[in-house]
Design an enzyme around this catalytic site. Structure first.
Site, PDB file in Angstrom:
ATOM      1  N   ARG A  92       1.085  -1.148   0.221  1.00  0.00           N
ATOM      2  CA  ARG A  92      -0.010  -0.271   0.149  1.00  0.00           C
ATOM      3  C   ARG A  92       0.993   1.056   0.074  1.00  0.00           C
ATOM      4  NH1 ARG A  92      -5.331   1.734   3.563  1.00  0.00           N
ATOM      5  NH2 ARG A  92      -6.080   0.432   1.933  1.00  0.00           N
ATOM      6  N   HIS A 120      -7.390   0.667  -6.419  1.00  0.00           N
ATOM      7  CA  HIS A 120      -7.521  -0.102  -4.773  1.00  0.00           C
ATOM      8  C   HIS A 120      -7.500  -0.890  -5.963  1.00  0.00           C
ATOM      9  CE1 HIS A 120      -7.889  -1.417  -1.383  1.00  0.00           C
ATOM     10  NE2 HIS A 120      -8.580  -1.142  -0.483  1.00  0.00           N
ATOM     11  N   GLN A 139     -10.204  -3.976  -3.154  1.00  0.00           N
ATOM     12  CA  GLN A 139     -11.115  -3.742  -2.406  1.00  0.00           C
ATOM     13  C   GLN A 139     -12.083  -3.645  -3.292  1.00  0.00           C
ATOM     14  OE1 GLN A 139     -12.123  -2.346   0.351  1.00  0.00           O
ATOM     15  NE2 GLN A 139     -14.453  -2.451  -0.429  1.00  0.00           N
ATOM     16  N   ASP A 189     -17.398   6.603  -0.840  1.00  0.00           N
ATOM     17  CA  ASP A 189     -15.955   6.407  -0.155  1.00  0.00           C
ATOM     18  C   ASP A 189     -15.808   8.007   0.297  1.00  0.00           C
ATOM     19  OD1 ASP A 189     -13.079   5.822   0.320  1.00  0.00           O
ATOM     20  OD2 ASP A 189     -12.296   6.168  -1.324  1.00  0.00           O
ATOM     21  N   CYS A 207     -16.014   1.216   0.457  1.00  0.00           N
ATOM     22  CA  CYS A 207     -15.091   0.515   1.228  1.00  0.00           C
ATOM     23  C   CYS A 207     -14.549   0.834   2.822  1.00  0.00           C
ATOM     24  CB  CYS A 207     -14.085   1.065   0.014  1.00  0.00           C
ATOM     25  SG  CYS A 207     -13.427   2.825   0.371  1.00  0.00           S
ATOM     26  N   ARG A 267     -13.256  -8.221   2.057  1.00  0.00           N
ATOM     27  CA  ARG A 267     -11.441  -8.509   1.787  1.00  0.00           C
ATOM     28  C   ARG A 267     -10.896 -10.074   1.759  1.00  0.00           C
ATOM     29  NH1 ARG A 267      -9.440  -3.076   1.891  1.00  0.00           N
ATOM     30  NH2 ARG A 267      -7.593  -4.469   0.638  1.00  0.00           N
TER      31      ARG A 267
HETATM   32  N1   CP Z   1     -11.204  -0.200   2.832  1.00  0.00           N
HETATM   33  C1   CP Z   1      -9.672   0.032   2.469  1.00  0.00           C
HETATM   34  O1   CP Z   1      -8.882  -0.123   1.996  1.00  0.00           O
HETATM   35  O2   CP Z   1      -9.510  -0.353   4.405  1.00  0.00           O
HETATM   36  P1   CP Z   1      -8.130  -0.111   5.467  1.00  0.00           P
HETATM   37  O3   CP Z   1      -7.468   1.066   4.447  1.00  0.00           O
HETATM   38  O4   CP Z   1      -8.592  -0.059   6.547  1.00  0.00           O
HETATM   39  O5   CP Z   1      -7.053  -1.299   4.641  1.00  0.00           O
HETATM   40  N1  NVA Z   2      -9.661   6.341  -1.312  1.00  0.00           N
HETATM   41  C1  NVA Z   2      -9.607   6.187   0.287  1.00  0.00           C
HETATM   42  C2  NVA Z   2      -9.857   4.805   0.423  1.00  0.00           C
HETATM   43  C3  NVA Z   2      -9.306   4.113   2.315  1.00  0.00           C
HETATM   44  C4  NVA Z   2      -9.219   2.966   1.615  1.00  0.00           C
HETATM   45  C5  NVA Z   2      -8.046   6.362   0.335  1.00  0.00           C
HETATM   46  O1  NVA Z   2      -7.096   6.518  -0.542  1.00  0.00           O
HETATM   47  O2  NVA Z   2      -7.992   6.652   2.085  1.00  0.00           O
END
Ligand code: CP
Ligand code: NVA
Length: 312
Positions: free
Chosen positions: A104, A131, A134, A226, A266, A294
């Site tokens: 990530r 993502h 997700q 989101d 998400c 997930r």
């Molecule tokens: N939806 C998601 O990726 O959650 P986190 O940021 O908690 O991993």
């Molecule tokens: N769009 C959000 C998703 C988090 C899971 C971000 O990137 O922060």
């Protein structure tokens, strides 16, 4: 050939559905997969915060008998990446120790670089652009709720961000239409929209952008939203909130969709901003199934990318 999930486009429609099928089997019979990762180590690297991604990868790998290595890219106990070690060198070194890496991070180029040099499967666990883990979980949730995904209409309401991008690419792969309802100032990236629309044409679905949220949600099987401010966008937070205030998902908006429509997010949610409690906790909400899914899709994905389960 080493397989990756750099973005959703690394999976063709057959492969996309295969991940979902295997995820459903894993969800039903986790005990059949208890030793599948025995003797394997998988690194999960974080340059941004996480609850779901971190816990679902760590638990999922452990449930299949593997060793999860949860790493942060910076800080006093973080990786040398945080002090400037190149992605190239990190990829080469990590591949000597572990069997796969999920990461990530901010730039998509980091995921692409790792995949180019590591020679082991690389999974995008969220970048500024995509993502895909997700979107797999979201698509599994749609399948569970509606029996199949072909012919469904998902309306994403909010900023054209990483989650929106992955949904736009997931829809064509799983046979559902995607409408992104967003203000003119916060659109999806043109390059991603172009690719999604090309894929939609090829796989006989539709992807489009719509300004009018009320028009967009008519006939929707799912309304998805989101956060208005993604990780890394803190300096633009006030401006984004301002631009997105007409794109809140509330009960009245849910009532404009199909009577059997579901609500997806998400998470983490910012209750009172992009969504109200009446929706998060209301009859439409499938958000906690999504979060659970997930776990199942990522377990399936790892087994397929590592060649432990077959793609067909
Ligand atoms: N939806 C998601 O990726 O959650 P986190 O940021 O908690 O991993
Ligand atoms: N769009 C959000 C998703 C988090 C899971 C971000 O990137 O922060």
């Amino acid at each position: 050939m080493t397989r990756h999930l750099r973005s959703d486009v690394d999976l063709n429609p057959q492969e996309y559905l295969r991940v979902l099928d295997l995820a459903q089997q894993l969800k039903r019979h986790p005990e059949h997969y208890r030793d599948k990762l025995k003797g394997r180590s998988i690194a999960v690297i974080f340059s941004k915060q996480s609850t779901r991604t971190r816990v679902s990868f760590e638990v999922g790998i452990w449930q299949m008998g593997g060793q999860p290595l949860i790493l942060t890219s910076s800080g006093s106990t973080g990786m040398q990446m945080g002090r400037g070690e190149s992605t190239h060198d990190t990829a080469k070194v990590m591949a000597r120790y572990v069997d796969a890496i999920a990461i990530r991070t901010f730039g998509q180029n980091e995921v692409d670089e790792l995949a180019k040099h590591a020679g082991i499967p690389i999974v995008n666990a969220l970048t500024d652009l995509y993502h895909p883990c997700q979107a797999l979980a979201d698509t599994l949730t749609l399948r569970e709720r509606f029996g199949e995904t072909r012919g469904l209409k998902l309306v994403y309401v909010g900023a054209g961000n990483n989650v929106a991008h992955s949904l736009m690419l997931a829809g064509p792969r799983a046979g559902y239409d995607v409408v992104v309802a967003c203000p003119r100032e916060v659109p999806p990236r043109p390059r991603v929209l172009k690719r999604a629309q090309e894929d939609a044409k090829r796989f006989k679905t539709r992807v489009r952008v719509e300004r009018d949220v009320h028009k967009a949600v008519k006939g929707a099987h799912a309304i998805y939203t989101d956060t208005w401010v993604s990780m890394g966008q803190d300096s633009e937070a006030d401006a984004l909130r301002q631009k997105l205030q007409d794109y809140q998902v509330n009960a009245a908006l849910m009532e404009e969709a199909r009577p059997d429509a579901i609500f997806l997010h998400c998470l983490p949610a910012h209750r009172g901003e992009e969504v109200l409690d009446e929706v998060m906790d209301g009859r439409w909400s499938a958000v906690f199934d999504q979060a659970e899914n997930r776990l199942h899709v990522q377990k399936a994905l790892l087994l397929l990318l590592l060649g432990i389960e077959s793609w067909s």
